[in-house]
Scaffold this motif. Structure first.
Motif, PDB file in Angstrom:
ATOM      1  N   ARG A   1      23.319 -47.573  27.805  1.00  0.00           N
ATOM      2  CA  ARG A   1      22.448 -46.390  27.629  1.00  0.00           C
ATOM      3  C   ARG A   1      21.687 -46.215  28.697  1.00  0.00           C
ATOM      4  O   ARG A   1      21.010 -45.181  29.045  1.00  0.00           O
ATOM      5  CB  ARG A   1      21.579 -47.039  26.258  1.00  0.00           C
ATOM      6  CG  ARG A   1      22.411 -46.896  24.845  1.00  0.00           C
ATOM      7  CD  ARG A   1      23.115 -45.587  24.697  1.00  0.00           C
ATOM      8  NE  ARG A   1      21.710 -44.289  24.713  1.00  0.00           N
ATOM      9  CZ  ARG A   1      20.937 -44.412  23.485  1.00  0.00           C
ATOM     10  NH1 ARG A   1      20.977 -45.006  22.449  1.00  0.00           N
ATOM     11  NH2 ARG A   1      20.020 -43.519  23.598  1.00  0.00           N
TER      12      ARG A   1
ATOM     13  N   PHE B   1      25.611 -37.210  29.915  1.00  0.00           N
ATOM     14  CA  PHE B   1      26.317 -37.136  28.671  1.00  0.00           C
ATOM     15  C   PHE B   1      27.639 -36.743  28.490  1.00  0.00           C
ATOM     16  O   PHE B   1      28.213 -36.031  29.182  1.00  0.00           O
ATOM     17  CB  PHE B   1      25.380 -35.966  27.816  1.00  0.00           C
ATOM     18  CG  PHE B   1      23.756 -36.221  27.414  1.00  0.00           C
ATOM     19  CD1 PHE B   1      22.860 -35.690  28.270  1.00  0.00           C
ATOM     20  CD2 PHE B   1      23.399 -36.985  26.421  1.00  0.00           C
ATOM     21  CE1 PHE B   1      21.750 -36.194  28.251  1.00  0.00           C
ATOM     22  CE2 PHE B   1      22.169 -37.124  26.227  1.00  0.00           C
ATOM     23  CZ  PHE B   1      21.214 -36.700  27.174  1.00  0.00           C
TER      24      PHE B   1
ATOM     25  N   GLN C   1      30.814 -29.144  20.238  1.00  0.00           N
ATOM     26  CA  GLN C   1      30.821 -30.265  20.856  1.00  0.00           C
ATOM     27  C   GLN C   1      30.127 -31.346  20.326  1.00  0.00           C
ATOM     28  O   GLN C   1      28.828 -30.853  19.922  1.00  0.00           O
ATOM     29  CB  GLN C   1      30.986 -30.233  22.344  1.00  0.00           C
ATOM     30  CG  GLN C   1      31.902 -29.316  23.094  1.00  0.00           C
ATOM     31  CD  GLN C   1      31.812 -29.258  24.370  1.00  0.00           C
ATOM     32  OE1 GLN C   1      31.073 -30.014  25.145  1.00  0.00           O
ATOM     33  NE2 GLN C   1      32.466 -28.308  25.210  1.00  0.00           N
TER      34      GLN C   1
ATOM     35  N   PHE D   1      28.143 -34.526  20.811  1.00  0.00           N
ATOM     36  CA  PHE D   1      27.392 -35.231  22.067  1.00  0.00           C
ATOM     37  C   PHE D   1      27.066 -36.763  21.699  1.00  0.00           C
ATOM     38  O   PHE D   1      26.724 -37.094  20.669  1.00  0.00           O
ATOM     39  CB  PHE D   1      26.104 -34.619  22.638  1.00  0.00           C
ATOM     40  CG  PHE D   1      26.468 -33.274  23.384  1.00  0.00           C
ATOM     41  CD1 PHE D   1      26.680 -32.159  22.874  1.00  0.00           C
ATOM     42  CD2 PHE D   1      26.558 -33.536  24.798  1.00  0.00           C
ATOM     43  CE1 PHE D   1      27.171 -30.951  23.569  1.00  0.00           C
ATOM     44  CE2 PHE D   1      26.761 -32.378  25.477  1.00  0.00           C
ATOM     45  CZ  PHE D   1      27.061 -31.181  24.794  1.00  0.00           C
ATOM     46  N   GLY D   2      27.256 -37.806  22.637  1.00  0.00           N
ATOM     47  CA  GLY D   2      26.998 -38.977  22.586  1.00  0.00           C
ATOM     48  C   GLY D   2      25.320 -38.962  22.995  1.00  0.00           C
ATOM     49  O   GLY D   2      24.840 -38.210  23.224  1.00  0.00           O
ATOM     50  N   PRO D   3      24.684 -40.381  23.060  1.00  0.00           N
ATOM     51  CA  PRO D   3      23.486 -40.505  23.341  1.00  0.00           C
ATOM     52  C   PRO D   3      22.933 -40.484  24.573  1.00  0.00           C
ATOM     53  O   PRO D   3      21.788 -40.278  24.987  1.00  0.00           O
ATOM     54  CB  PRO D   3      23.011 -41.943  22.730  1.00  0.00           C
ATOM     55  CG  PRO D   3      24.280 -42.506  22.753  1.00  0.00           C
ATOM     56  CD  PRO D   3      25.381 -41.595  22.588  1.00  0.00           C
ATOM     57  N   GLY D   4      23.845 -40.417  25.596  1.00  0.00           N
ATOM     58  CA  GLY D   4      23.671 -40.448  26.988  1.00  0.00           C
ATOM     59  C   GLY D   4      23.499 -41.949  27.451  1.00  0.00           C
ATOM     60  O   GLY D   4      23.402 -42.745  26.941  1.00  0.00           O
TER      61      GLY D   4
ATOM     62  N   ARG E   1      21.262 -43.094  30.938  1.00  0.00           N
ATOM     63  CA  ARG E   1      20.268 -42.760  31.853  1.00  0.00           C
ATOM     64  C   ARG E   1      20.572 -43.507  32.988  1.00  0.00           C
ATOM     65  O   ARG E   1      20.313 -44.686  32.989  1.00  0.00           O
ATOM     66  CB  ARG E   1      18.921 -42.879  31.295  1.00  0.00           C
ATOM     67  CG  ARG E   1      18.331 -41.623  30.322  1.00  0.00           C
ATOM     68  CD  ARG E   1      17.634 -41.868  29.332  1.00  0.00           C
ATOM     69  NE  ARG E   1      17.592 -40.818  28.236  1.00  0.00           N
ATOM     70  CZ  ARG E   1      18.707 -40.282  27.460  1.00  0.00           C
ATOM     71  NH1 ARG E   1      19.397 -40.919  27.369  1.00  0.00           N
ATOM     72  NH2 ARG E   1      18.428 -39.269  27.079  1.00  0.00           N
TER      73      ARG E   1
ATOM     74  N   TYR F   1      22.176 -25.058  19.688  1.00  0.00           N
ATOM     75  CA  TYR F   1      22.280 -26.479  19.798  1.00  0.00           C
ATOM     76  C   TYR F   1      20.643 -27.053  19.833  1.00  0.00           C
ATOM     77  O   TYR F   1      19.767 -26.038  20.204  1.00  0.00           O
ATOM     78  CB  TYR F   1      22.849 -27.055  21.075  1.00  0.00           C
ATOM     79  CG  TYR F   1      24.430 -27.084  20.918  1.00  0.00           C
ATOM     80  CD1 TYR F   1      25.126 -26.047  21.240  1.00  0.00           C
ATOM     81  CD2 TYR F   1      24.746 -28.292  20.870  1.00  0.00           C
ATOM     82  CE1 TYR F   1      26.424 -26.257  21.356  1.00  0.00           C
ATOM     83  CE2 TYR F   1      26.466 -28.664  20.753  1.00  0.00           C
ATOM     84  CZ  TYR F   1      27.074 -27.511  21.069  1.00  0.00           C
ATOM     85  OH  TYR F   1      28.220 -27.548  20.790  1.00  0.00           O
TER      86      TYR F   1
ATOM     87  N   GLN G   1      18.375 -30.212  20.791  1.00  0.00           N
ATOM     88  CA  GLN G   1      18.097 -31.650  21.257  1.00  0.00           C
ATOM     89  C   GLN G   1      16.883 -32.386  21.220  1.00  0.00           C
ATOM     90  O   GLN G   1      15.875 -31.745  21.587  1.00  0.00           O
ATOM     91  CB  GLN G   1      18.643 -31.317  23.060  1.00  0.00           C
ATOM     92  CG  GLN G   1      18.503 -32.796  23.750  1.00  0.00           C
ATOM     93  CD  GLN G   1      19.143 -32.570  25.011  1.00  0.00           C
ATOM     94  OE1 GLN G   1      18.532 -31.821  25.861  1.00  0.00           O
ATOM     95  NE2 GLN G   1      19.528 -33.841  26.028  1.00  0.00           N
TER      96      GLN G   1
ATOM     97  N   GLN H   1      18.145 -37.853  23.662  1.00  0.00           N
ATOM     98  CA  GLN H   1      19.538 -38.019  22.746  1.00  0.00           C
ATOM     99  C   GLN H   1      20.331 -36.668  23.442  1.00  0.00           C
ATOM    100  O   GLN H   1      19.884 -35.858  24.101  1.00  0.00           O
ATOM    101  CB  GLN H   1      19.094 -37.698  21.088  1.00  0.00           C
ATOM    102  CG  GLN H   1      18.548 -38.722  20.528  1.00  0.00           C
ATOM    103  CD  GLN H   1      18.328 -38.569  19.180  1.00  0.00           C
ATOM    104  OE1 GLN H   1      19.181 -38.026  18.392  1.00  0.00           O
ATOM    105  NE2 GLN H   1      17.322 -39.089  18.410  1.00  0.00           N
ATOM    106  N   GLY H   2      21.545 -36.642  22.928  1.00  0.00           N
ATOM    107  CA  GLY H   2      22.298 -35.497  23.171  1.00  0.00           C
ATOM    108  C   GLY H   2      22.088 -34.390  22.265  1.00  0.00           C
ATOM    109  O   GLY H   2      21.651 -34.737  21.180  1.00  0.00           O
ATOM    110  N   PRO H   3      22.378 -33.274  22.796  1.00  0.00           N
ATOM    111  CA  PRO H   3      22.351 -31.966  22.039  1.00  0.00           C
ATOM    112  C   PRO H   3      23.265 -32.257  20.597  1.00  0.00           C
ATOM    113  O   PRO H   3      24.212 -32.864  20.489  1.00  0.00           O
ATOM    114  CB  PRO H   3      23.025 -30.937  22.883  1.00  0.00           C
ATOM    115  CG  PRO H   3      22.851 -31.585  24.351  1.00  0.00           C
ATOM    116  CD  PRO H   3      23.064 -32.771  24.252  1.00  0.00           C
TER     117      PRO H   3
ATOM    118  N   PHE I   1      25.107 -29.722  17.859  1.00  0.00           N
ATOM    119  CA  PHE I   1      25.430 -28.244  17.286  1.00  0.00           C
ATOM    120  C   PHE I   1      24.750 -27.973  16.038  1.00  0.00           C
ATOM    121  O   PHE I   1      24.572 -29.023  14.992  1.00  0.00           O
ATOM    122  CB  PHE I   1      26.884 -28.269  16.997  1.00  0.00           C
ATOM    123  CG  PHE I   1      27.373 -27.017  16.147  1.00  0.00           C
ATOM    124  CD1 PHE I   1      27.449 -26.897  15.050  1.00  0.00           C
ATOM    125  CD2 PHE I   1      27.662 -25.716  17.017  1.00  0.00           C
ATOM    126  CE1 PHE I   1      27.955 -25.951  14.427  1.00  0.00           C
ATOM    127  CE2 PHE I   1      28.147 -24.641  16.139  1.00  0.00           C
ATOM    128  CZ  PHE I   1      28.230 -24.719  15.053  1.00  0.00           C
TER     129      PHE I   1
END
Lengths: 115, 111
Positions: free
Chosen positions: A9, A91, A104, A106-109, A111, B36, B38, B42-44, B46
């Motif tokens: 993360r 991401f 799509q 998305f994951g938590p990313g 950093r 979207y 966000q 965190q990620g975006p 939908f």
């Protein structure tokens, strides 16, 4: 059904080191996308992969960056010889099929901080 | 892909309805409108997608006028947890995998 998973993360690297970012898509998803987000900006597309294939890498810098999505295991975004400008949130997203690519997950990313 | 314009920020209070409008004057016939959300760090996520008229799900409603040159995301009775950045995206649903996120609208919900 677990969501998109990314690790680590948080990642701290010194200038010149390599960064490896991992992404496991949602179960049943074979399309993976990587995005980069600089502070206070929107996400920017980097690369689109399917299993063992790079479909579109038009958003990825031509040097130092590479991505793969092997037959087995997670997708990897690799940044060689990192510089301070690489500091950002990265991401990963996945989708089940191409004709629903606008939805799509998305994951938590991850950093990345380059010191 | 159609360029979008949306307010940089909005403030609201808990329990109010929030409407965020997005302009997309050069939207193409085959383009869909997608929103979207966000949250910080965190990620975006939908939220909703539509082509024309009105679409509603458990989270929001999307209103699209007949000329499709704009759209409005409506969040009913917002709570503090709706504080987030909201992005409006326009493109072909079947081929636009390259999501283009602008700066979005920062919604702040106050108690």
């Amino acid at each position: 059904n677990a969501g998109v998973m990314q690790n680590p993360r948080h990642l701290v690297r010194r200038r010149g080191q390599e960064a490896r970012l991992r992404c496991s898509p949602m179960k049943g998803h074979s399309h993976v996308y990587w995005y980069r987000q600089l502070p206070e900006e929107g996400l920017k597309f980097m690369v689109y992969l399917q299993k063992e294939n790079i479909i579109d890498e038009s958003g990825m810098p031509k040097e130092r960056f590479s991505a793969e999505f092997p037959k087995e295991g997670p997708s990897i975004l690799r940044i060689q010889q990192v510089v301070r400008g690489d500091s950002a949130a990265y991401f990963c997203a996945s989708s089940p099929k191409r004709d629903r690519a606008y939805e799509q997950y998305f994951g938590p990313g991850t950093r990345l901080t380059v010191t | 892909l159609a360029k979008t314009t949306q307010p940089i920020s909005m403030d609201s209070y808990e329990g109010q309805e929030v409407n965020i409008t997005c302009s997309h004057n050069n939207i193409a016939t085959n383009d869909y409108i997608t929103w979207y959300q966000q949250f910080p760090s965190q990620g975006p996520r939908f939220i909703i997608q539509g082509y024309k008229t009105k679409v509603t799900n458990e989270v929001a409603s999307l209103f699209i006028p007949a000329d499709r040159k704009s759209s409005t995301l409506s969040l009913p009775r917002v709570s503090l947890s709706d504080t987030a950045v909201y992005y409006c995206l326009v493109g072909r649903m079947d081929s636009s995998y390259k999501l283009i996120f602008g700066s979005g609208t920062r919604l702040l919900v106050r108690p």
